[in-house]
Design an enzyme around this catalytic site. Sequence first.
Site, PDB file in Angstrom:
ATOM      1  N   ASP A 152       0.883  -1.176   0.000  1.00  0.00           N
ATOM      2  CA  ASP A 152       0.000   0.000   0.000  1.00  0.00           C
ATOM      3  C   ASP A 152       0.915   1.219   0.000  1.00  0.00           C
ATOM      4  O   ASP A 152       1.589   1.497   1.002  1.00  0.00           O
ATOM      5  CB  ASP A 152      -0.887  -0.019   1.258  1.00  0.00           C
ATOM      6  N   ASN A 171       3.320   4.765 -12.452  1.00  0.00           N
ATOM      7  CA  ASN A 171       1.931   4.801 -12.913  1.00  0.00           C
ATOM      8  C   ASN A 171       0.943   5.016 -11.781  1.00  0.00           C
ATOM      9  O   ASN A 171      -0.104   5.629 -11.983  1.00  0.00           O
ATOM     10  CB  ASN A 171       1.623   3.480 -13.639  1.00  0.00           C
ATOM     11  N   TYR A 205      -5.798  16.798  -6.789  1.00  0.00           N
ATOM     12  CA  TYR A 205      -5.289  15.920  -7.856  1.00  0.00           C
ATOM     13  C   TYR A 205      -4.593  16.772  -8.923  1.00  0.00           C
ATOM     14  O   TYR A 205      -3.489  16.455  -9.375  1.00  0.00           O
ATOM     15  CB  TYR A 205      -6.448  15.129  -8.467  1.00  0.00           C
ATOM     16  N   LYS A 234      -0.561  16.480 -10.004  1.00  0.00           N
ATOM     17  CA  LYS A 234      -0.051  16.117 -11.338  1.00  0.00           C
ATOM     18  C   LYS A 234       0.753  17.262 -11.958  1.00  0.00           C
ATOM     19  O   LYS A 234       1.719  17.029 -12.685  1.00  0.00           O
ATOM     20  CB  LYS A 234      -1.218  15.721 -12.259  1.00  0.00           C
ATOM     21  N   VAL A 250      -9.235   7.950 -20.024  1.00  0.00           N
ATOM     22  CA  VAL A 250      -9.047   6.584 -20.536  1.00  0.00           C
ATOM     23  C   VAL A 250     -10.047   5.727 -19.759  1.00  0.00           C
ATOM     24  O   VAL A 250     -10.271   5.997 -18.570  1.00  0.00           O
ATOM     25  CB  VAL A 250      -7.604   6.094 -20.251  1.00  0.00           C
ATOM     26  N   SER A 300     -11.292   3.221 -17.276  1.00  0.00           N
ATOM     27  CA  SER A 300     -10.631   2.512 -16.159  1.00  0.00           C
ATOM     28  C   SER A 300     -11.472   2.680 -14.904  1.00  0.00           C
ATOM     29  O   SER A 300     -12.454   3.440 -14.901  1.00  0.00           O
ATOM     30  CB  SER A 300      -9.228   3.068 -15.895  1.00  0.00           C
TER      31      SER A 300
HETATM   32  N1  LIG Z   1      -7.918   6.669 -16.347  1.00  0.00           N
HETATM   33  C1  LIG Z   1      -7.809   7.925 -16.706  1.00  0.00           C
HETATM   34  O1  LIG Z   1      -8.740   8.504 -17.292  1.00  0.00           O
HETATM   35  C2  LIG Z   1      -6.522   8.664 -16.466  1.00  0.00           C
HETATM   36  C3  LIG Z   1      -6.349   9.905 -17.106  1.00  0.00           C
HETATM   37  C4  LIG Z   1      -5.176  10.609 -16.895  1.00  0.00           C
HETATM   38  C5  LIG Z   1      -4.185  10.082 -16.091  1.00  0.00           C
HETATM   39  N2  LIG Z   1      -4.379   8.891 -15.473  1.00  0.00           N
HETATM   40  C6  LIG Z   1      -3.315   8.400 -14.584  1.00  0.00           C
HETATM   41  O2  LIG Z   1      -2.943   7.076 -14.970  1.00  0.00           O
HETATM   42  C7  LIG Z   1      -2.529   6.354 -13.825  1.00  0.00           C
HETATM   43  C8  LIG Z   1      -3.276   5.033 -13.758  1.00  0.00           C
HETATM   44  O3  LIG Z   1      -4.659   5.308 -13.678  1.00  0.00           O
HETATM   45  P1  LIG Z   1      -5.763   4.168 -13.924  1.00  0.00           P
HETATM   46  O4  LIG Z   1      -6.915   4.862 -14.536  1.00  0.00           O
HETATM   47  O5  LIG Z   1      -5.169   3.009 -14.585  1.00  0.00           O
HETATM   48  O6  LIG Z   1      -6.145   3.798 -12.415  1.00  0.00           O
HETATM   49  P2  LIG Z   1      -6.891   2.506 -11.866  1.00  0.00           P
HETATM   50  O7  LIG Z   1      -7.543   1.736 -12.961  1.00  0.00           O
HETATM   51  O8  LIG Z   1      -7.713   2.980 -10.719  1.00  0.00           O
HETATM   52  O9  LIG Z   1      -5.677   1.599 -11.314  1.00  0.00           O
HETATM   53  C9  LIG Z   1      -4.924   2.064 -10.233  1.00  0.00           C
HETATM   54  C10 LIG Z   1      -3.864   1.022  -9.886  1.00  0.00           C
HETATM   55  O10 LIG Z   1      -3.133   1.516  -8.771  1.00  0.00           O
HETATM   56  C11 LIG Z   1      -3.220   0.591  -7.694  1.00  0.00           C
HETATM   57  N3  LIG Z   1      -3.326   1.335  -6.447  1.00  0.00           N
HETATM   58  C12 LIG Z   1      -4.274   2.240  -6.096  1.00  0.00           C
HETATM   59  N4  LIG Z   1      -4.045   2.698  -4.859  1.00  0.00           N
HETATM   60  C13 LIG Z   1      -2.919   2.079  -4.423  1.00  0.00           C
HETATM   61  C14 LIG Z   1      -2.190   2.114  -3.217  1.00  0.00           C
HETATM   62  N5  LIG Z   1      -2.569   2.872  -2.190  1.00  0.00           N
HETATM   63  N6  LIG Z   1      -1.085   1.346  -3.095  1.00  0.00           N
HETATM   64  C15 LIG Z   1      -0.685   0.552  -4.119  1.00  0.00           C
HETATM   65  N7  LIG Z   1      -1.345   0.464  -5.285  1.00  0.00           N
HETATM   66  C16 LIG Z   1      -2.453   1.220  -5.425  1.00  0.00           C
HETATM   67  C17 LIG Z   1      -4.489  -0.223  -7.988  1.00  0.00           C
HETATM   68  O11 LIG Z   1      -4.406  -1.552  -7.491  1.00  0.00           O
HETATM   69  P3  LIG Z   1      -4.916  -2.016  -6.035  1.00  0.00           P
HETATM   70  O12 LIG Z   1      -6.296  -1.471  -5.884  1.00  0.00           O
HETATM   71  O13 LIG Z   1      -4.830  -3.493  -6.103  1.00  0.00           O
HETATM   72  O14 LIG Z   1      -3.939  -1.425  -5.096  1.00  0.00           O
HETATM   73  C18 LIG Z   1      -4.434  -0.309  -9.505  1.00  0.00           C
HETATM   74  O15 LIG Z   1      -3.555  -1.319  -9.915  1.00  0.00           O
HETATM   75  C19 LIG Z   1      -2.751   7.271 -12.629  1.00  0.00           C
HETATM   76  O16 LIG Z   1      -1.541   7.900 -12.286  1.00  0.00           O
HETATM   77  C20 LIG Z   1      -3.730   8.283 -13.133  1.00  0.00           C
HETATM   78  O17 LIG Z   1      -3.634   9.521 -12.468  1.00  0.00           O
HETATM   79  C21 LIG Z   1      -5.516   8.161 -15.651  1.00  0.00           C
END
Ligand SMILES: NC(=O)c1ccc[n+]([C@@H]2O[C@H](COP(=O)([O-])OP(=O)(O)OC[C@H]3O[C@@H](n4cnc5c(N)ncnc54)[C@H](OP(=O)(O)O)[C@@H]3O)[C@@H](O)[C@H]2O)c1
Length: 336
Positions: A114, A140, A212, A216, A245, A247
């Site tokens: 965590d 990431n 947030y 960033k 994206v 997710s």
């Molecule tokens: N999706 C979008 O629209 C978007 C847009 C711009 C930028 N981003 C950026 O892209 C990155 C990935 O985003 P995503 O959309 O793929 O997010 P996501 O689908 O919510 O996945 C987040 C990942 O981080 C892990 N995680 C979350 N909290 C954690 C913690 N406290 N300790 C360890 N692991 C943790 C989660 O796994 P567990 O729950 O198993 O820990 C999961 O593997 C982020 O930096 C986000 O800011 C995303």
Amino acid sequence: MLDLNILPTPVEYILYGCLFLGVAKATILVLSFGSLLFDLLLLPKASYKKYGSANNCWALVTGSSDGLGAEYARQLAAKGFNIVLASRTLSKLETIAEEIESKYKVSTKVVAVDVTKVDEAVTQIAAGIEGLDVSVLINNVGQSHSIPVPFAETELSEITNIININNVFTLRITQLLIPILAGTASKYKAHSLILTMGSFGGLLPTPYLATYSGSKAFLQNWSASLAAELKADKIDVEFVLSYLVTSAMSKIRRTSWMIPNPKSFVASALNSVGKRVGAQERFATTTPFWSHALMHFGIDQTVGVYSTIANSLNFDMHKSIRVRALKKAERARKEQ
Ligand SMILES: NC(=O)c1ccc[n+]([C@@H]2O[C@H](COP(=O)([O-])OP(=O)(O)OC[C@H]3O[C@@H](n4cnc5c(N)ncnc54)[C@H](OP(=O)(O)O)[C@@H]3O)[C@@H](O)[C@H]2O)c1
């Protein structure tokens, strides 16, 4: 004798000056857009041999049990890297590790951590990667607000988690990795790579996602500064900007031309290392997905990311998302 009648008048000087500036500005715009198209359509994809894909090197991907992180892990494994996966849920990490090992015939390691518990997480990851030739770090892991919320009403735990995950942990894990990445680059006479996930939420000041957005924006300047510092160590540093994206974080399931799935987004991000694509104005930064690139370029070249108009449109969008999220939460509460 000089004929004063053929000299331009002061008004004509001003008009010529404006014409010159207009032509210069239009030329820069055309060249800049040409450079975007060149990056997007003509420049070859980034080669990962440069980063040791053929030398049995390892990539560490944080937040890799879901979303973009899981996809970074898969696609780097497809390029030949062994993968260290780190996030909280061991069962999800193990499932992805098994899938990667059987599909791509590479080795994996999982570290269930965590990252809000920064010291503990860094110590566990340090133990997990001991002795490995790590040449790629994908920063990431990230957290946003659960729903758009005025800053004054944001819970302290949410603020602390966002800053700890997005900033404190990212800085600490990068500091741990720098000597390892430099060592791997030197051992194989190659390069290493640090890639950090940014967001349009940080590119544009984003009301109702203020913490947030700030976290960033912080990463943008930190990453670009690091890019210059680490050049001599042959560590390439790249900041990746993304609009939405599909997710768990974005809570969007349906793709569209503006909202790709993680697979398409990550393919564009990995192919674009070293290219700016939509981030023509920025050093060591890429906006890799084509529609995000056009959007970023369009905003930069028109109103600008810090303009009142961009800020007010962004605020309206997040006000409306908040209203819908609150209605949804209310419906869910009534159904219970
Ligand atoms: N999706 C979008 O629209 C978007 C847009 C711009 C930028 N981003 C950026 O892209 C990155 C990935 O985003 P995503 O959309 O793929 O997010 P996501 O689908 O919510 O996945 C987040 C990942 O981080 C892990 N995680 C979350 N909290 C954690 C913690 N406290 N300790 C360890 N692991 C943790 C989660 O796994 P567990 O729950 O198993 O820990 C999961 O593997 C982020 O930096 C986000 O800011 C995303």
